[in-house]
Motif scaffolding. Structure first.
Motif, PDB file in Angstrom:
ATOM      1  N   TYR A 128       0.826  -1.215   0.000  1.00 11.65           N
ATOM      2  CA  TYR A 128       0.000   0.000   0.000  1.00 11.65           C
ATOM      3  C   TYR A 128       0.857   1.261   0.000  1.00 11.65           C
ATOM      4  O   TYR A 128       0.432   2.300  -0.525  1.00 11.65           O
ATOM      5  CB  TYR A 128      -0.981  -0.020   1.176  1.00 11.65           C
ATOM      6  CG  TYR A 128      -2.050  -1.072   0.982  1.00 11.65           C
ATOM      7  CD1 TYR A 128      -2.923  -0.999  -0.099  1.00 11.65           C
ATOM      8  CD2 TYR A 128      -2.161  -2.156   1.848  1.00 11.65           C
ATOM      9  CE1 TYR A 128      -3.877  -1.981  -0.320  1.00 11.65           C
ATOM     10  CE2 TYR A 128      -3.129  -3.134   1.645  1.00 11.65           C
ATOM     11  CZ  TYR A 128      -3.977  -3.040   0.555  1.00 11.65           C
ATOM     12  OH  TYR A 128      -4.924  -4.015   0.337  1.00 11.65           O
ATOM     13  N   THR A 137      -6.000   6.751   4.025  1.00 12.36           N
ATOM     14  CA  THR A 137      -6.362   5.608   3.170  1.00 12.36           C
ATOM     15  C   THR A 137      -5.442   4.435   3.432  1.00 12.36           C
ATOM     16  O   THR A 137      -5.882   3.291   3.583  1.00 12.36           O
ATOM     17  CB  THR A 137      -6.273   6.001   1.677  1.00 12.36           C
ATOM     18  OG1 THR A 137      -7.018   7.181   1.470  1.00 12.36           O
ATOM     19  CG2 THR A 137      -6.786   4.897   0.781  1.00 12.36           C
ATOM     20  N   GLN A 141      -6.494   0.791   4.615  1.00 10.93           N
ATOM     21  CA  GLN A 141      -6.288  -0.341   3.685  1.00 10.93           C
ATOM     22  C   GLN A 141      -5.517  -1.485   4.351  1.00 10.93           C
ATOM     23  O   GLN A 141      -5.826  -2.656   4.143  1.00 10.93           O
ATOM     24  CB  GLN A 141      -5.518   0.130   2.439  1.00 10.93           C
ATOM     25  CG  GLN A 141      -6.376   0.918   1.463  1.00 10.93           C
ATOM     26  CD  GLN A 141      -5.569   1.493   0.314  1.00 10.93           C
ATOM     27  OE1 GLN A 141      -4.377   1.780   0.465  1.00 10.93           O
ATOM     28  NE2 GLN A 141      -6.210   1.685  -0.821  1.00 10.93           N
TER      29      GLN A 141
END
Ligand SMILES: Nc1nc2c(ncn2[C@@H]2O[C@H](COP(=O)(O)OP(=O)(O)OP(=O)(O)O)[C@@H](O)[C@H]2O)c(=O)[nH]1
Ligand SMILES: [Zn+2]
Length: 205
Positions: A128, A137, A141
């Motif tokens: 990520y 985010t 994630q």
């Protein structure tokens, strides 16, 4: 896909990405935008180098966290308490300015019969991290990927990072750190578990 390629001719690679030449041309444009001359000797190979380094810096787009997290272990002598991997260093790039985010991730989970290989947690952080991100985010994630694949009793993720878009430009505040957390399962519902996570994280150095 065909329609996308037709509407956006630059997306001419087989997977919808531009070709190497198109990527290099784009770097030449940015070099000129910065005020330099892409034809001077020192910059001749730069577009190819940048295109190559983007492959590495953004390699997370080609990887799926689920593939990495698929391998679990069940023989752990009945261990079912908190597992914390802390201080996982990462580099990412902010999706607003495409400049680095430099930080550390701390990832914990409460097993429910299965544990993960420890290196896999660090690999998920990299998957990520090596994309264009916001810190929020990325935090969510990582937690979701572990929650979905391992189905533990809870996941806790904390990221602390410095954003170069805030340090090198714009507001120009060097050294400020942003902290983000995501809690799932027992970490979310039980404040005592959050405290235990924080204590393990900060308690012993
Ligand atoms: N929430 C959040 N914001 C971020 C992150 N990375 C960068 N930003 C912010 O994204 C915002 C973009 O703001 P804009 O006003 O659209 O862009 P800008 O004019 O370049 O803003 P300045 O950075 O203030 O100069 C800035 O406030 C950045 O600090 C992140 O991971 N999370
Ligand atoms: Zn930014």
């Amino acid at each position: 896909m065909d329609a996308i390629v037709k509407n956006f001719p630059a997306l001419s690679g087989t997977d919808g990405r531009p070709s190497q030449k198109e990527a290099e041309d784009a770097v030449r444009v940015l070099l000129r935008w910065a005020g330099d001359d892409p034809e001077r000797e020192g910059l001749l190979d730069t577009p190819a180098r940048v295109a190559k380094s983007y492959k590495e810096l953004f390699s997370g787009y080609d990887l799926a966290a689920e593939d990495v997290l698929g391998r679990t272990f069940e023989e752990v002598g009945g261990y079912d308490d908190l597992v914390l991997v802390k201080d996982i260093p990462f580099f990412s790039h902010c999706e607003h300015h495409m400049v680095p985010i430099i930080g550390k991730a701390h990832v914990a989970y409460l097993p429910d019969g299965k544990v993960l290989g420890l290196s896999k947690i660090a690999r998920v952080v990299d998957i990520y991290g090596r994309r264009l991100q916001t810190q929020e985010t990325m935090t969510a994630q990582i937690a979701k990927a572990i929650d979905d694949t391992l189905q533990p009793r809870g996941v806790a993720v904390m990221i602390e990072a410095e954003h170069m878009c805030m340090a090198m430009r714009g507001v120009q505040k060097q050294g400020s750190t942003t902290l983000t957390t995501t809690f799932t399962g027992s970490f979310k519902s039980d404040p005592a578990e959050q405290v235990r996570f924080m204590t393990m994280l900060r308690g012993w150095k």
